[in-house]
Design an enzyme around this catalytic site. Structure first.
Site, PDB file in Angstrom:
ATOM      1  N   ARG A 138       0.768  -1.228  -0.072  1.00 45.36           N
ATOM      2  CA  ARG A 138      -0.119   0.008  -0.006  1.00 45.36           C
ATOM      3  C   ARG A 138       0.818   1.265  -0.111  1.00 45.36           C
ATOM      4  NH1 ARG A 138       2.593   2.012   3.527  1.00 45.36           N
ATOM      5  NH2 ARG A 138       1.051   3.636   3.798  1.00 45.36           N
ATOM      6  N   GLY A 139       0.050   2.272  -0.088  1.00 44.98           N
ATOM      7  CA  GLY A 139       0.888   3.616  -0.149  1.00 44.98           C
ATOM      8  C   GLY A 139       1.004   4.033  -1.825  1.00 44.98           C
ATOM      9  N   ALA A 140       1.001   5.170  -1.969  1.00 44.44           N
ATOM     10  CA  ALA A 140       0.618   5.703  -3.398  1.00 44.44           C
ATOM     11  C   ALA A 140       1.784   5.140  -4.359  1.00 44.44           C
ATOM     12  CB  ALA A 140       0.356   7.167  -3.514  1.00 44.44           C
ATOM     13  N   ARG A 191      -7.594  -0.236  -6.341  1.00 42.61           N
ATOM     14  CA  ARG A 191      -7.954   0.901  -5.470  1.00 42.61           C
ATOM     15  C   ARG A 191      -8.086   2.341  -6.222  1.00 42.61           C
ATOM     16  NH1 ARG A 191      -4.129   1.162  -0.365  1.00 42.61           N
ATOM     17  NH2 ARG A 191      -6.349   2.270   0.373  1.00 42.61           N
ATOM     18  N   GLN A 238      -1.577   2.213  10.259  1.00 41.06           N
ATOM     19  CA  GLN A 238      -0.109   2.315   9.550  1.00 41.06           C
ATOM     20  C   GLN A 238       0.847   3.094  10.152  1.00 41.06           C
ATOM     21  OE1 GLN A 238      -3.253   2.795   8.008  1.00 41.06           O
ATOM     22  NE2 GLN A 238      -3.566   2.346   5.927  1.00 41.06           N
ATOM     23  N   ASP A 284      -2.127  11.015  -1.896  1.00 39.99           N
ATOM     24  CA  ASP A 284      -2.377   9.913  -2.801  1.00 39.99           C
ATOM     25  C   ASP A 284      -2.679  10.476  -4.221  1.00 39.99           C
ATOM     26  OD1 ASP A 284      -2.782   8.731  -0.066  1.00 39.99           O
ATOM     27  OD2 ASP A 284      -2.745   7.221  -1.449  1.00 39.99           O
ATOM     28  N   ASN A 324      -5.221  12.385   1.052  1.00 37.93           N
ATOM     29  CA  ASN A 324      -4.306  11.708   1.722  1.00 37.93           C
ATOM     30  C   ASN A 324      -4.889  10.686   2.846  1.00 37.93           C
ATOM     31  OD1 ASN A 324      -1.618  10.654   2.321  1.00 37.93           O
ATOM     32  ND2 ASN A 324      -1.808  11.948   4.340  1.00 37.93           N
ATOM     33  N   LYS A 325      -4.323  10.039   3.548  1.00 33.69           N
ATOM     34  CA  LYS A 325      -5.105   9.240   4.370  1.00 33.69           C
ATOM     35  C   LYS A 325      -6.123   9.965   5.354  1.00 33.69           C
ATOM     36  CE  LYS A 325      -4.857   5.623   4.940  1.00 33.69           C
ATOM     37  NZ  LYS A 325      -5.813   4.873   4.112  1.00 33.69           N
TER      38      LYS A 325
HETATM   39  O1  MRU Z   1      -4.511   3.206   2.632  1.00 35.42           O
HETATM   40  P1  MRU Z   1      -2.879   3.609   2.315  1.00 35.42           P
HETATM   41  O2  MRU Z   1      -2.047   2.759   3.419  1.00 35.42           O
HETATM   42  O3  MRU Z   1      -2.528   3.124   0.900  1.00 35.42           O
HETATM   43  O4  MRU Z   1      -2.655   5.036   2.282  1.00 35.42           O
HETATM   44  C1  MRU Z   1      -1.519   5.519   2.209  1.00 35.42           C
HETATM   45  C2  MRU Z   1      -1.425   7.157   2.289  1.00 35.42           C
HETATM   46  O5  MRU Z   1      -2.411   7.695   2.773  1.00 35.42           O
HETATM   47  C3  MRU Z   1      -0.094   7.714   2.078  1.00 35.42           C
HETATM   48  O6  MRU Z   1       0.133   8.713   2.966  1.00 35.42           O
HETATM   49  C4  MRU Z   1       0.074   8.053   0.686  1.00 35.42           C
HETATM   50  O7  MRU Z   1      -0.102   6.963  -0.067  1.00 35.42           O
HETATM   51  C5  MRU Z   1       1.598   8.564   0.251  1.00 35.42           C
HETATM   52  S1  MRU Z   1       2.832   7.368   0.230  1.00 35.42           S
HETATM   53  C6  MRU Z   1       4.187   7.995   0.162  1.00 35.42           C
END
Ligand code: MRU
Length: 364
Positions: free
Chosen positions: A49-51, A106, A213, A254, A264-265
């Site tokens: 996970r993470g963009a 996603r 996370q 994201d 973002n999250k």
């Molecule tokens: O749902 P996730 O864990 O994929 O969400 C991740 C985030 O919101 C991060 O802050 C974002 O993707 C940036 S990662 C460098």
């Protein structure tokens, strides 16, 4: 200082290897995806996970899927009759269908679609080559994206660390570290670069409900990198800001719309409001691939809604009554007016973002 784990990699025997982020921090387990469906499932279930990390993983997933397309055999007869064009068309239709499968996993992080489109574009450009060579080029491109992402994050770290004071107590939300990228991290990359430059850094780590996370991943990464960190629950951020114990906030993103609105999250928006109320700078670190300049503002960003059990359960244990109605948006949008700067690999953008972001992205 390199990561001592590998988020995602292409193995010599042609599979995609991932550290299973659902098992961290208690178990460090790697999984190997042998099919595109396994890659799609790993993204959907957030083993990765993470963009930026899902952008690179999706590209590797598509390269993996491409190897299984049997267009040569199926279309050999027609290809002989009609020339190479139809052979490619058959291959490309299958590749596009695979791309859509990955893009559906996603919806919020634009990096995922960006990774898939980059490979589709490459395939289209290579259409005159034999399919075996197109397939090899797709693997090479996906692997190059992995190395490129680490370089990008290091550059972002250099641009961003200049914004942090010599002594800084930095609050971050979710995980925008090596685990959320191919390595080094975006927001955590800025923090790491500051620490590497000799600055005295302490990080407040928001635990980041519902999936934790921050607690599970950011705390784990910072501990391993030897950067002092203090874990707090999300609802403690205001308390420490009010006491003057937070100097700056740095988060990842994201998707960023043309006007600088940042998805973002979930919970990032609340942190931004708190930061503004306390006069604390709020910075976003994200690569150019996270910009979606086609969207005029954040209201157009699709927000992923995830399963209710992520809210009703913690670590597999029920914490809410069965049958309760649940809302579980995975992301929120922070208006650009609360964002003091957006740190990219090409430099730092400031408001007005609809001017600075297209300029950094190289738009004419
Ligand atoms: O749902 P996730 O864990 O994929 O969400 C991740 C985030 O919101 C991060 O802050 C974002 O993707 C940036 S990662 C460098």
């Amino acid at each position: 200082m390199a990561d001592d784990f590998v988020t995602v990699t292409w193995t010599p025997h042609g599979t995609v290897r991932l550290i299973d982020q659902t098992r961290l921090p208690t178990e460090e387990v790697y999984i190997e995806c042998r099919t595109i469906e396994e890659v799609a499932d790993a993204i959907r279930t957030m083993r990765v996970r993470g963009a930026p990390a899902i952008g690179v993983t999706a590209a590797m997933g598509l390269a993996l899927g491409a190897q299984t397309i049997q267009a040569e055999n199926f279309n050999a007869f027609f290809a002989a009759l009609e020339g190479m064009g139809s052979l490619f068309t058959e291959f490309f239709a299958a590749l596009e269908a695979m791309g859509s499968l990955l893009m559906r996993t996603r919806p919020t992080a634009v990096n995922l679609a960006w990774g898939v489109r980059r490979l589709l574009h490459l395939a289209r450009k290579a259409r005159d080559l034999p399919l075996v060579e197109i397939k090899a080029a797709l693997v090479a491109e996906a692997r190059a994206m992995q190395a490129e992402d680490i370089r990008i994050n290091r550059a972002m770290g250099q641009h961003g660390q200049g914004l942090l004071p010599e002594q800084a107590r930095v609050l971050t939300h979710c995980n925008a570290g090596g685990l959320a990228t191919a390595g080094y991290g975006t927001a955590v990359g800025v923090i790491r670069a500051a620490a590497e430059a000799g600055k005295r850094i302490m990080v407040w780590v928001d635990e980041t409900r519902p999936l934790l996370q921050g607690a599970r991943l950011t705390a784990w990464e910072l501990q391993r990198a030897g950067i002092p960190a203090t874990l707090i629950t999300d609802n403690m951020a205001g308390h420490f800001m009010a006491r003057g114990q937070v100097d700056v906030v740095v988060v990842g993103a994201d998707r960023i719309a043309r006007n600088g609105d940042v998805a973002n999250k979930i919970g990032t928006y609340s942190v931004a409001l708190l930061a503004r109320a306390h006069g604390i700078p709020f910075y976003v670190a994200a690569p150019i691939s996270t910009l979606d300049l086609n969207l005029t503002d954040g209201s157009q960003i699709p927000i992923e809604e995830r399963a209710p059990d992520e809210v009703t359960h913690i670590g597999g244990r029920r914490v809410a009554p069965a049958g309760i109605r649940v809302a579980n948006p995975a992301f929120d949008v922070t208006p650009a007016s609360f964002v003091d700067a957006i740190i990219t690999e090409r430099g730092v953008a400031r408001a007005p973002y609809d001017v600075s972001l297209p300029r950094l992205a190289g738009e004419a």
